[in-house]
Design a protein around this motif. Structure first.
Motif, PDB file in Angstrom:
ATOM      1  N   ILE A  22      44.139  29.613  38.617  1.00  0.00           N
ATOM      2  CA  ILE A  22      44.164  30.480  38.736  1.00  0.00           C
ATOM      3  C   ILE A  22      46.138  30.539  40.004  1.00  0.00           C
ATOM      4  CG2 ILE A  22      43.610  33.087  39.830  1.00  0.00           C
ATOM      5  CD1 ILE A  22      41.729  32.924  38.068  1.00  0.00           C
ATOM      6  N   SER A  24      47.077  33.140  41.315  1.00  0.00           N
ATOM      7  CA  SER A  24      47.512  34.284  42.472  1.00  0.00           C
ATOM      8  C   SER A  24      46.577  34.271  43.703  1.00  0.00           C
ATOM      9  CB  SER A  24      48.068  35.168  41.806  1.00  0.00           C
ATOM     10  OG  SER A  24      47.290  36.614  42.262  1.00  0.00           O
ATOM     11  N   GLN A  26      45.166  37.157  44.424  1.00  0.00           N
ATOM     12  CA  GLN A  26      44.705  38.110  44.343  1.00  0.00           C
ATOM     13  C   GLN A  26      43.675  38.031  42.597  1.00  0.00           C
ATOM     14  OE1 GLN A  26      44.870  41.738  45.567  1.00  0.00           O
ATOM     15  NE2 GLN A  26      43.257  43.265  43.625  1.00  0.00           N
ATOM     16  N   ASP A  27      44.871  37.584  41.882  1.00  0.00           N
ATOM     17  CA  ASP A  27      43.998  37.543  40.340  1.00  0.00           C
ATOM     18  C   ASP A  27      42.430  36.318  40.806  1.00  0.00           C
ATOM     19  OD1 ASP A  27      45.759  38.527  39.319  1.00  0.00           O
ATOM     20  OD2 ASP A  27      46.317  37.337  38.613  1.00  0.00           O
ATOM     21  N   GLU A  30      39.548  38.926  42.045  1.00  0.00           N
ATOM     22  CA  GLU A  30      39.730  39.357  41.388  1.00  0.00           C
ATOM     23  C   GLU A  30      38.624  39.026  40.079  1.00  0.00           C
ATOM     24  OE1 GLU A  30      42.415  41.881  38.995  1.00  0.00           O
ATOM     25  OE2 GLU A  30      43.305  42.958  41.304  1.00  0.00           O
ATOM     26  N   ALA A  31      38.672  37.377  40.218  1.00  0.00           N
ATOM     27  CA  ALA A  31      37.797  36.937  38.816  1.00  0.00           C
ATOM     28  C   ALA A  31      36.826  36.547  39.276  1.00  0.00           C
ATOM     29  CB  ALA A  31      38.533  35.731  38.759  1.00  0.00           C
ATOM     30  N   ARG A  34      34.817  39.871  39.262  1.00  0.00           N
ATOM     31  CA  ARG A  34      34.317  40.108  37.577  1.00  0.00           C
ATOM     32  C   ARG A  34      33.504  39.237  36.822  1.00  0.00           C
ATOM     33  NH1 ARG A  34      37.440  43.913  35.756  1.00  0.00           N
ATOM     34  NH2 ARG A  34      40.043  44.176  36.926  1.00  0.00           N
TER      35      ARG A  34
END
Length: 66
Positions: A22, A24, A26-27, A30-31, A34
């Motif tokens: 990934i 980013s 941030q991403d 978040e991954a 989650r």
């Protein structure tokens, strides 16, 4: 949706980005969050099925022993 700002060690975030592919930060974070939540739900589902099965065994009348 409400947003939360959190300071994290950059090395941790970079490692997640590399492992997950990934781009980013941030991403990537978040991954991870989650995935953690999804894993918790899967565990709850598995243990709930096990608990129900055990309860059903306990409810059945037992044959006299001896």
């Amino acid at each position: 949706m409400a947003k939360v700002n959190v300071s994290l060690d950059a090395e941790l975030v970079v490692e997640v980005m590399v492992l997950a592919g990934i781009g980013s930060p941030q991403d990537a974070v978040e991954a991870v969050v989650r995935d953690y939540i999804a894993r918790g739900h899967r565990t709850e589902t598995r243990t709930d099925h096990m608990d129900r099965g055990l309860r059903e065994v306990d409810v059945k009348p037992q044959e006299p022993q001896g």
